[in-house]
Design a protein around this motif. Structure first.
Motif, PDB file in Angstrom:
ATOM      1  N   GLY A   1     -15.660  34.454  10.301  1.00  0.00           N
ATOM      2  CA  GLY A   1     -16.424  33.356  10.886  1.00  0.00           C
ATOM      3  C   GLY A   1     -16.386  32.069  10.083  1.00  0.00           C
ATOM      4  N   TRP A   2     -16.309  32.193   8.737  1.00  0.00           N
ATOM      5  CA  TRP A   2     -16.302  31.001   7.887  1.00  0.00           C
ATOM      6  C   TRP A   2     -15.085  30.123   8.123  1.00  0.00           C
ATOM      7  CZ3 TRP A   2     -12.379  29.800   4.515  1.00  0.00           C
ATOM      8  CH2 TRP A   2     -11.453  30.815   4.243  1.00  0.00           C
ATOM      9  N   ARG A   3     -14.023  30.720   8.682  1.00  0.00           N
ATOM     10  CA  ARG A   3     -12.791  29.953   8.902  1.00  0.00           C
ATOM     11  C   ARG A   3     -12.897  28.974  10.073  1.00  0.00           C
ATOM     12  NH1 ARG A   3      -8.659  32.442   6.067  1.00  0.00           N
ATOM     13  NH2 ARG A   3      -9.090  34.578   5.362  1.00  0.00           N
ATOM     14  N   ILE A   4     -13.798  29.235  11.005  1.00  0.00           N
ATOM     15  CA  ILE A   4     -13.849  28.478  12.256  1.00  0.00           C
ATOM     16  C   ILE A   4     -14.002  26.972  12.042  1.00  0.00           C
ATOM     17  CG2 ILE A   4     -15.205  28.105  14.368  1.00  0.00           C
ATOM     18  CD1 ILE A   4     -15.676  31.125  14.454  1.00  0.00           C
ATOM     19  N   PRO A   5     -14.954  26.482  11.219  1.00  0.00           N
ATOM     20  CA  PRO A   5     -15.076  25.018  11.063  1.00  0.00           C
ATOM     21  C   PRO A   5     -13.805  24.360  10.541  1.00  0.00           C
ATOM     22  CG  PRO A   5     -16.985  26.139  10.137  1.00  0.00           C
ATOM     23  CD  PRO A   5     -15.983  27.204  10.446  1.00  0.00           C
ATOM     24  N   PHE A   6     -13.109  25.041   9.633  1.00  0.00           N
ATOM     25  CA  PHE A   6     -11.886  24.456   9.066  1.00  0.00           C
ATOM     26  C   PHE A   6     -10.758  24.444  10.093  1.00  0.00           C
ATOM     27  CE2 PHE A   6     -14.331  26.349   5.595  1.00  0.00           C
ATOM     28  CZ  PHE A   6     -14.507  25.234   4.789  1.00  0.00           C
ATOM     29  N   LEU A   7     -10.711  25.465  10.930  1.00  0.00           N
ATOM     30  CA  LEU A   7      -9.695  25.506  11.978  1.00  0.00           C
ATOM     31  C   LEU A   7     -10.001  24.498  13.084  1.00  0.00           C
ATOM     32  CD1 LEU A   7      -9.157  29.389  12.246  1.00  0.00           C
ATOM     33  CD2 LEU A   7      -7.774  27.711  10.999  1.00  0.00           C
ATOM     34  N   VAL A   8     -11.293  24.275  13.341  1.00  0.00           N
ATOM     35  CA  VAL A   8     -11.683  23.285  14.349  1.00  0.00           C
ATOM     36  C   VAL A   8     -11.355  21.872  13.875  1.00  0.00           C
ATOM     37  CG1 VAL A   8     -13.692  22.212  15.453  1.00  0.00           C
ATOM     38  CG2 VAL A   8     -13.460  24.700  15.437  1.00  0.00           C
ATOM     39  N   ALA A   9     -11.521  21.622  12.577  1.00  0.00           N
ATOM     40  CA  ALA A   9     -11.280  20.277  12.043  1.00  0.00           C
ATOM     41  C   ALA A   9      -9.818  19.877  12.153  1.00  0.00           C
ATOM     42  CB  ALA A   9     -11.741  20.200  10.586  1.00  0.00           C
ATOM     43  N   ALA A  10      -8.910  20.853  12.117  1.00  0.00           N
ATOM     44  CA  ALA A  10      -7.480  20.537  12.144  1.00  0.00           C
ATOM     45  C   ALA A  10      -7.052  19.818  13.427  1.00  0.00           C
ATOM     46  CB  ALA A  10      -6.658  21.797  11.927  1.00  0.00           C
ATOM     47  N   PRO A  11      -7.372  20.345  14.626  1.00  0.00           N
ATOM     48  CA  PRO A  11      -6.985  19.600  15.834  1.00  0.00           C
ATOM     49  C   PRO A  11      -7.675  18.249  15.949  1.00  0.00           C
ATOM     50  CG  PRO A  11      -8.325  21.530  16.386  1.00  0.00           C
ATOM     51  CD  PRO A  11      -7.931  21.668  14.959  1.00  0.00           C
ATOM     52  N   LEU A  12      -8.898  18.124  15.398  1.00  0.00           N
ATOM     53  CA  LEU A  12      -9.543  16.817  15.383  1.00  0.00           C
ATOM     54  C   LEU A  12      -8.719  15.828  14.556  1.00  0.00           C
ATOM     55  CD1 LEU A  12     -13.288  17.841  14.852  1.00  0.00           C
ATOM     56  CD2 LEU A  12     -12.223  17.023  16.964  1.00  0.00           C
ATOM     57  N   GLY A  13      -8.172  16.343  13.438  1.00  0.00           N
ATOM     58  CA  GLY A  13      -7.308  15.509  12.615  1.00  0.00           C
ATOM     59  C   GLY A  13      -6.032  15.122  13.334  1.00  0.00           C
ATOM     60  N   VAL A  14      -5.478  16.043  14.119  1.00  0.00           N
ATOM     61  CA  VAL A  14      -4.269  15.748  14.889  1.00  0.00           C
ATOM     62  C   VAL A  14      -4.560  14.649  15.911  1.00  0.00           C
ATOM     63  CG1 VAL A  14      -2.621  16.668  16.547  1.00  0.00           C
ATOM     64  CG2 VAL A  14      -3.271  18.037  14.550  1.00  0.00           C
ATOM     65  N   ILE A  15      -5.711  14.764  16.583  1.00  0.00           N
ATOM     66  CA  ILE A  15      -6.102  13.730  17.547  1.00  0.00           C
ATOM     67  C   ILE A  15      -6.226  12.381  16.846  1.00  0.00           C
ATOM     68  CG2 ILE A  15      -7.965  12.945  19.070  1.00  0.00           C
ATOM     69  CD1 ILE A  15      -8.517  15.939  19.646  1.00  0.00           C
TER      70      ILE A  15
ATOM     71  N   PHE B   1      -3.552  12.733   8.077  1.00  0.00           N
ATOM     72  CA  PHE B   1      -2.574  13.824   8.137  1.00  0.00           C
ATOM     73  C   PHE B   1      -2.763  14.759   6.946  1.00  0.00           C
ATOM     74  CE2 PHE B   1       1.587  15.557   6.939  1.00  0.00           C
ATOM     75  CZ  PHE B   1       1.926  16.224   8.120  1.00  0.00           C
ATOM     76  N   MET B   2      -2.933  14.198   5.755  1.00  0.00           N
ATOM     77  CA  MET B   2      -3.117  15.013   4.563  1.00  0.00           C
ATOM     78  C   MET B   2      -4.435  15.779   4.603  1.00  0.00           C
ATOM     79  SD  MET B   2      -1.699  12.576   1.479  1.00  0.00           S
ATOM     80  CE  MET B   2      -2.066  13.835   0.251  1.00  0.00           C
ATOM     81  N   MET B   3      -5.511  15.101   4.999  1.00  0.00           N
ATOM     82  CA  MET B   3      -6.816  15.758   5.033  1.00  0.00           C
ATOM     83  C   MET B   3      -6.850  16.904   6.024  1.00  0.00           C
ATOM     84  SD  MET B   3      -9.940  13.033   4.572  1.00  0.00           S
ATOM     85  CE  MET B   3      -9.512  12.026   5.992  1.00  0.00           C
ATOM     86  N   SER B   4      -6.363  16.664   7.244  1.00  0.00           N
ATOM     87  CA  SER B   4      -6.417  17.708   8.268  1.00  0.00           C
ATOM     88  C   SER B   4      -5.460  18.840   7.950  1.00  0.00           C
ATOM     89  CB  SER B   4      -6.109  17.115   9.648  1.00  0.00           C
ATOM     90  OG  SER B   4      -4.848  16.482   9.661  1.00  0.00           O
ATOM     91  N   GLY B   5      -4.306  18.538   7.334  1.00  0.00           N
ATOM     92  CA  GLY B   5      -3.374  19.595   6.945  1.00  0.00           C
ATOM     93  C   GLY B   5      -3.967  20.510   5.890  1.00  0.00           C
ATOM     94  N   ALA B   6      -4.625  19.926   4.871  1.00  0.00           N
ATOM     95  CA  ALA B   6      -5.262  20.738   3.834  1.00  0.00           C
ATOM     96  C   ALA B   6      -6.432  21.537   4.399  1.00  0.00           C
ATOM     97  CB  ALA B   6      -5.734  19.844   2.693  1.00  0.00           C
ATOM     98  N   THR B   7      -7.174  20.937   5.328  1.00  0.00           N
ATOM     99  CA  THR B   7      -8.299  21.643   5.955  1.00  0.00           C
ATOM    100  C   THR B   7      -7.811  22.844   6.743  1.00  0.00           C
ATOM    101  OG1 THR B   7      -9.561  19.584   6.101  1.00  0.00           O
ATOM    102  CG2 THR B   7     -10.252  21.390   7.527  1.00  0.00           C
ATOM    103  N   LEU B   8      -6.734  22.666   7.504  1.00  0.00           N
ATOM    104  CA  LEU B   8      -6.151  23.790   8.249  1.00  0.00           C
ATOM    105  C   LEU B   8      -5.703  24.890   7.295  1.00  0.00           C
ATOM    106  CD1 LEU B   8      -5.025  25.116  10.823  1.00  0.00           C
ATOM    107  CD2 LEU B   8      -2.939  23.762  10.500  1.00  0.00           C
TER     108      LEU B   8
END
Length: 450
Positions: A198-212, A103-110
């Motif tokens: 464009g640089w934001r895309i990987p960090f935004l993609v990682a967030a839903p992976l963290g939610v899953i 939760f902490m990792m994906s929240g900070a990544t988002l």
């Protein structure tokens, strides 16, 4: 009633063996390291772009150093996270810390993906980037210990090596996924588009992976071993104090195994790309391709070596791998100097040795600790050795090769840690198929332990 609980516990708690349960447990354990390494690879590959966004007033080299300085800070705080989440997992359970760290990792990544750049909010942008990377590093300090403890305690004991090996499959998959996303961005977007959004895309993609991952981890049950501690009212109150009083030897042994993993991992999968381009005059595309192939080889071989360790034991596989690293490291770097074909042969050879180490070090480290202090021991040993020896590989190799002029130095450096791994491995007993919950874990006098 208390006696029966203890007897049942020390004969080995029942572990679900149906395929669906195993897959769910593996997914729960591995998805956090996948998210972490996906973020790591994306940040590393996009370092130049991140420098333009958050440090635009600096020249190219200074801005890049600032970005990697932020990266180093997040690495350095991991031991602090280990000191928090390791003992916490021994006190409140593996499941809760697994959920909390992802939760902490994906929240900070988002938040990084949504963070305004220097052009919008000025100096607050790089300061906030530092804060968010610190949160990520702090949470990452609890990921390995939580996941390794959970997977070791959830897998059937005669398939434990195979089950825990998927932890490293998750890290390799995350690394590859981050590299692939960077490739898509760099080929599909212009430089201006990459800097603009464009640089934001990987960090935004990682967030839903963290939610899953959070959802998966929140639905699993805690491990049979930890539930046995709860049933016997022997959950430790001060795991670190108990660890340092009764398991110092195991901490040093696990640290030896882990250091022998960290150095070749970062040497082969990260520094080797720079080594090829800077010292062998290979193209960046060729170097990146070899790194990708080595990672793909690892995806196949790591669980194979994990399975092999279940059949023949942890010691033969790990000792064989570190002995091979000791004997072949320097010849491998000599072979790289003979040409592109030699580089590929040497790279694949080192990748195979690394896969054998990755397939065994985590499960063996987990098995040497008692259940009461397992997560603390794993977290502390892993993150301290990572902070000291992992992230420093590229920097040290650059400095040492520059100072000596010898491009063979990475070989002797890996040999040094192979010796440490061998010493640790030879001091350990074979643990394949062992029962993880020991009589002392459920003793009658938990208060005396702290």
């Amino acid at each position: 009633m208390r006696t029966s609980n203890t007897e049942a516990a020390t004969t080995g708690p029942e572990v679900a063996t149906d395929t669906a349960a195993l897959r769910r447990n593996v997914a729960a354990g591995a998805i956090g390291v996948f998210v972490h390494w996906f973020d790591w690879a994306a940040y590393a590959y996009l370092a130049g772009t991140v420098a333009d966004v958050f440090f635009p007033d600096e020249d190219g080299t200074t801005g890049l150093l600032a970005v990697f300085g932020v990266f180093a800070v997040s690495f350095g705080i991991r031991p602090v996270g280990a000191l928090v989440f390791g003992p916490l997992g021994d006190r409140i359970g593996r499941k809760r810390t697994l959920s909390l760290v992802i939760f902490m990792m994906s929240g900070a990544t988002l938040a990084i993906g949504l963070l305004p750049g220097y052009g919008s909010i000025g100096i607050a942008a790089p300061l906030l980037l530092v804060v968010l990377r610190l949160i990520q590093g702090f949470a990452a300090g609890g990921e390995f210990g939580s996941a390794a403890s959970f997977l070791a305690e959830s897998a059937p004991r005669h398939r434990r090596g195979f089950g825990v090996s998927w932890l490293e499959v998750g890290s390799l998959l995350g690394f590859l996924a981050g590299s692939f996303v960077f490739l898509l961005l760099s080929t599909g977007l212009t430089d201006d588009q990459l800097v603009s959004w464009g640089w934001r895309i990987p960090f935004l993609v990682a967030a839903p992976l963290g939610v899953i991952g959070y959802v998966i981890r929140n639905k699993i049950e805690d491990t049979p071993e930890y539930r046995a501690l709860e049933a016997n009212d022997t959950v430790p109150r001060s795991p670190v104090r108990e660890l340092l009083r009764t398991n110092k030897r195991q901490v040093l042994q696990a640290a030896g195994l882990m250091a022998a993993m960290h150095v070749p991992f970062y040497m082969v999968l990260t520094y080797l790309v720079t080594y090829e381009t800077d010292h062998l005059d290979h193209s960046a595309d060729s170097a990146a391709l070899l790194s990708t192939v080595i990672s793909l080889l690892g995806l196949v071989l790591v669980p194979v070596f994990g399975m092999l360790s279940d059949r023949v034991g942890r010691k033969p596989v790990f000792v064989g791998a570190t002995a091979a690293l000791l004997v072949l490291s320097t010849p491998a770097f000599w072979l790289m100097r003979t040409g592109l074909a030699g580089t590929w042969i040497a790279g694949l050879l080192l990748g195979t040795i690394l896969a054998a180490i990755l397939g065994t070090y985590a499960v063996w480290s987990a098995e040497v600790f008692p259940t009461r202090t397992r997560q603390s021991g794993l977290s502390i040993a892993y993150n301290i050795t990572a902070a000291l020896f992992a992230g420093t590989v590229p920097y040290l190799m650059t400095v040492l090769i520059s100072a000596t002029g010898s491009t063979l130095l990475p070989g002797p450096y890996m040999m040094l840690f192979a010796v440490g791994g061998l010493v640790a491995a030879l001091s350990l007993k074979e643990t394949a198929g062992s029962v993880l919950l020991r009589p002392e874990d459920v003793s009658e006098a938990p208060a005396e332990r702290g």
